[in-house]
Design an enzyme around this catalytic site. Structure first.
Site, PDB file in Angstrom:
ATOM      1  N   CYS A 155      -5.684   4.945  -3.737  1.00 54.57           N
ATOM      2  CA  CYS A 155      -5.909   3.499  -3.597  1.00 54.57           C
ATOM      3  C   CYS A 155      -7.105   2.932  -4.351  1.00 54.57           C
ATOM      4  CB  CYS A 155      -6.087   3.126  -2.125  1.00 54.57           C
ATOM      5  SG  CYS A 155      -4.752   3.691  -1.075  1.00 54.57           S
ATOM      6  N   HIS A 174     -10.192  -1.841  -2.190  1.00 61.92           N
ATOM      7  CA  HIS A 174     -10.248  -0.854  -1.121  1.00 61.92           C
ATOM      8  C   HIS A 174     -11.260  -1.358  -0.092  1.00 61.92           C
ATOM      9  CE1 HIS A 174      -9.332   3.103   0.430  1.00 61.92           C
ATOM     10  NE2 HIS A 174     -10.579   3.145   0.845  1.00 61.92           N
ATOM     11  N   ASP A 193       0.318   0.047  -4.989  1.00 59.84           N
ATOM     12  CA  ASP A 193      -0.879   0.549  -5.687  1.00 59.84           C
ATOM     13  C   ASP A 193      -0.735   1.929  -6.328  1.00 59.84           C
ATOM     14  OD1 ASP A 193      -0.960   1.820  -3.226  1.00 59.84           O
ATOM     15  OD2 ASP A 193      -3.092   1.408  -2.871  1.00 59.84           O
ATOM     16  N   HIS A 194       0.293   2.676  -5.974  1.00 61.40           N
ATOM     17  CA  HIS A 194       0.630   3.937  -6.661  1.00 61.40           C
ATOM     18  C   HIS A 194       1.891   4.488  -6.029  1.00 61.40           C
ATOM     19  CE1 HIS A 194      -1.130   5.564  -3.079  1.00 61.40           C
ATOM     20  NE2 HIS A 194      -2.261   4.940  -3.352  1.00 61.40           N
ATOM     21  N   ASP A 208       0.837  -1.196   0.000  1.00 62.51           N
ATOM     22  CA  ASP A 208       0.000   0.000   0.000  1.00 62.51           C
ATOM     23  C   ASP A 208       0.881   1.259   0.000  1.00 62.51           C
ATOM     24  OD1 ASP A 208      -2.374   1.330   0.108  1.00 62.51           O
ATOM     25  OD2 ASP A 208      -2.897   0.746   2.151  1.00 62.51           O
TER      26      ASP A 208
END
Ligand SMILES: *[C@@H]1O[C@H](CO)[C@@H](O)[C@H](O)[C@H]1NC(C)=O
Ligand SMILES: *[C@@H]1O[C@H](CO)[C@@H](O)[C@H](O)[C@H]1NC(C)=O
Ligand SMILES: *[C@@H]1O[C@H](CO)[C@@H](O)[C@H](O)[C@H]1NC(C)=O
Ligand SMILES: *[C@@H]1O[C@H](CO)[C@@H](O)[C@H](O)[C@H]1NC(C)=O
Ligand SMILES: *[C@@H]1O[C@H](CO)[C@@H](O)[C@H](O)[C@H]1NC(C)=O
Length: 512
Positions: A77, A131, A321-322, A30
């Protein structure tokens, strides 16, 4: 395996096709930007400071297809995970911000784990994969064969600290969230191993680690890898020259934690606000420590796969996720269209195919992972989605990356990666501004425009709220917006045209 019992041979022949199916271990982190050892090096598009202690992820990378330039659809997310897990982009899923469910706003799409379930897999999810929360779909029960497992974070509930190095004593009495999660994953592997090994039922196990997401609580020993004096401030602790204000994300929420309040900070979150030097370094140190802690827990799960003799029959996918701004641009967290927020780590190990490690610098997108895993596992391939795929349950808006496993410099590959980020609302409750961003080999180009017509929004391209053009050949940190520089006029016109055509225009053209 030394010998094979005759009964197994019979099973093998009888269940030949099923036995050929590979398991999938699907690992997620995450808020992890590509700040791991495997991304170090002069060819790395994103600088890694300092040298990271991530031995487990690095070892996985060394036997994987490592996507050095993978981009998320949205740098936050819920929409990023939705795009990856459905292989539909945000304008198809209509999921732009946190806490909303694609089956409510987009369509009844078959997700990645759901597709494996439909193909006879046991699908188990734990931690943060979708999520979490009821509004976001309660972890999408239809995707899983087994009840979903969550691990709580007692530290944030109890202490409300942004940064917390947990002593060994306290850690033993109160295990941390990702420690609990790794233990659950190990337990699940033990449970699914016999049926997977006999060929009776393959598994798809998804494990969503919570670190390095805030709050940064971690076993104190991981801080030893990052002494404060070895750390540096961001090289560009200021907003880009010529940046339109709409590009900015206000990170004032970082100041709300108990430990942050002791600093009596003012103006946190404003453009060009910088935290005091020592605090900046401590925040960077905590983020790095969390990465090493998460790497350790992830390593325990991969080791168990080995212990159980499943390694040669299991595909492993790992992704964050990013990205995350760690003070670059004087920006923090995610929720922008900058390279630091849209660029994230991804790697795929396919036994017998990527064992020696394959590195590609081709532009790839998070929507590409679904068709890749489907092809790598030998499931029936997906068709590319038609322009309006609201009622099409199974299709992809990505491209399988399997060809890159044997040819990482493939000529016929996509020419751009697309991201977007909304401003001024949730995207569910009225008109907003959408920032459409495109990464090409040399440039990042972004247009912020009005986005109207809920629930099916339409971009209003001639109502511009801001434009950004960064030249990665001269300015890989994106410090200088050249959108209005006359010497970039032709480039801007060309990029603007391509941005409006969108992802279908950037797809690989087959050799004629
Ligand atoms: C959604 O699709 C699934 C199959 O993928 C089906 O079982 C379910 O009934 C559908 N739900 C709705 C509301 O149509
Ligand atoms: C932020 O700081 C940079 C570097 O000093 C400067 O070029 C830029 O104009 C500033 N941005 C704003 C909005 O003040
Ligand atoms: C950032 O958010 C805080 C809290 O909502 C607010 O007080 C502050 O004015 C915002 N800053 C900007 C530049 O919008
Ligand atoms: C797994 O594959 C590797 C490489 O092909 C091979 O050397 C090894 O013996 C295999 N292990 C098992 C347990 O089959
Ligand atoms: C999808 O199905 C719904 C309900 O049947 C219908 O109203 C809608 O027009 C369909 N959309 C498309 C793009 O076919």
């Amino acid at each position: 395996m030394g010998h094979v019992l005759p009964v197994s041979i019979v099973n093998f022949l009888f269940l030949g096709i099923i036995l050929a199916k590979k398991n999938v271990l699907f690992l997620v982190s995450d808020d992890l930007r590509p700040n791991i050892g495997a991304y170090l090096g002069p060819d790395s598009p994103s600088p890694v400071h300092p040298a990271m202690h991530t031995p487990n992820i690095d070892a996985l990378a060394a036997r994987s297809l490592l996507l050095k330039r993978a981009y998320v659809s949205v740098a936050v997310c819920c929409p990023s995970r939705t795009a990856l897990l459905t292989s539909r982009r945000p304008d198809t899923s209509h999921i732009y911000l946190i806490g909303s469910y694609f089956r409510q706003y987009g369509g009844n799409f078959t997700t990645l784990p759901q597709y494996f379930k439909q193909n006879g897999y046991r699908t188990i999810g734990m931690g943060k994969v979708f999520h979490p929360g009821l509004e976001a779909g309660d972890d999408d029960p239809i995707s899983w064969t087994d009840p979903y497992t969550h691990a709580d974070d007692d530290y944030i509930k109890h202490d409300d600290l942004l940064i917390e190095a947990v002593s060994e004593e306290r850690e033993k009495a109160h295990p941390l969230q990702d420690q609990i999660l790794a233990a659950s994953a190990i337990q699940a592997l033990k449970e699914v191993a016999p049926a997977a090994k006999s060929g009776e039922r393959p598994f798809f196990l998804a494990v969503g680690f919570r670190k390095p997401h805030i709050t940064w609580n971690f076993p104190a020993r991981f801080m030893d890898y990052y002494p404060l004096e070895s750390l540096s401030l961001p090289p560009n602790y200021y907003a880009p020259v010529g940046m339109p204000a709409i590009a900015w994300h206000n990170f004032s929420n970082l100041a709300k934690f108990k430990d942050m309040q002791t600093y009596h900070l003012t103006n946190v979150g404003n453009i060009n606000y910088t935290f005091p030097t020592t605090l900046t370094l401590k925040m960077r140190q905590a983020y790095y420590s969390c990465i090493s802690y998460m790497d350790h827990e992830l390593g325990r799960v991969i080791d168990e796969l080995d212990n159980l003799g499943l390694t040669n029959d299991t595909i492993i996918a790992f992704w964050g996720d990013h990205g995350w701004q760690l003070g670059e641009h004087a920006e923090w967290a995610k929720e922008t269209n900058f390279e630091d927020a849209t660029h994230a780590p991804m790697m795929i190990h396919v036994p017998g195919v990527t064992d020696r490690g394959v590195v590609t610098e081709k532009l790839t997108e998070f929507v590409d992972l679904y068709p890749t895993l489907v092809e790598a596992a030998g499931l029936p391939k997906l068709q590319v989605c038609p322009p309006d795929s609201q009622n099409v349950s199974l299709c992809t808006e990505g491209t399988s990356m399997v060809p890159l496993m044997t040819n990482p410099t493939l000529d016929t590959w996509k020419t751009a990666a697309f991201s977007q980020f909304p401003r001024g609302g949730t995207g569910l409750d009225g008109d907003i501004v959408m920032g459409y961003s495109m990464r090409t080999d040399m440039y990042r180009y972004t247009e912020w425009i009005n986005f109207k017509g809920r629930p099916i929004y339409q971009p209003v391209w001639d109502q511009l709220k801001g434009v950004e053009l960064y030249d990665h050949t001269k300015d890989p940190q994106e410090n200088w917006n050249r959108a209005f520089d006359p010497s970039y006029k032709d480039i801007r016109v060309d990029l603007s045209r391509k941005l409006k055509i969108g992802w279908r225009g950037a797809l690989p053209k087959p050799h004629s």
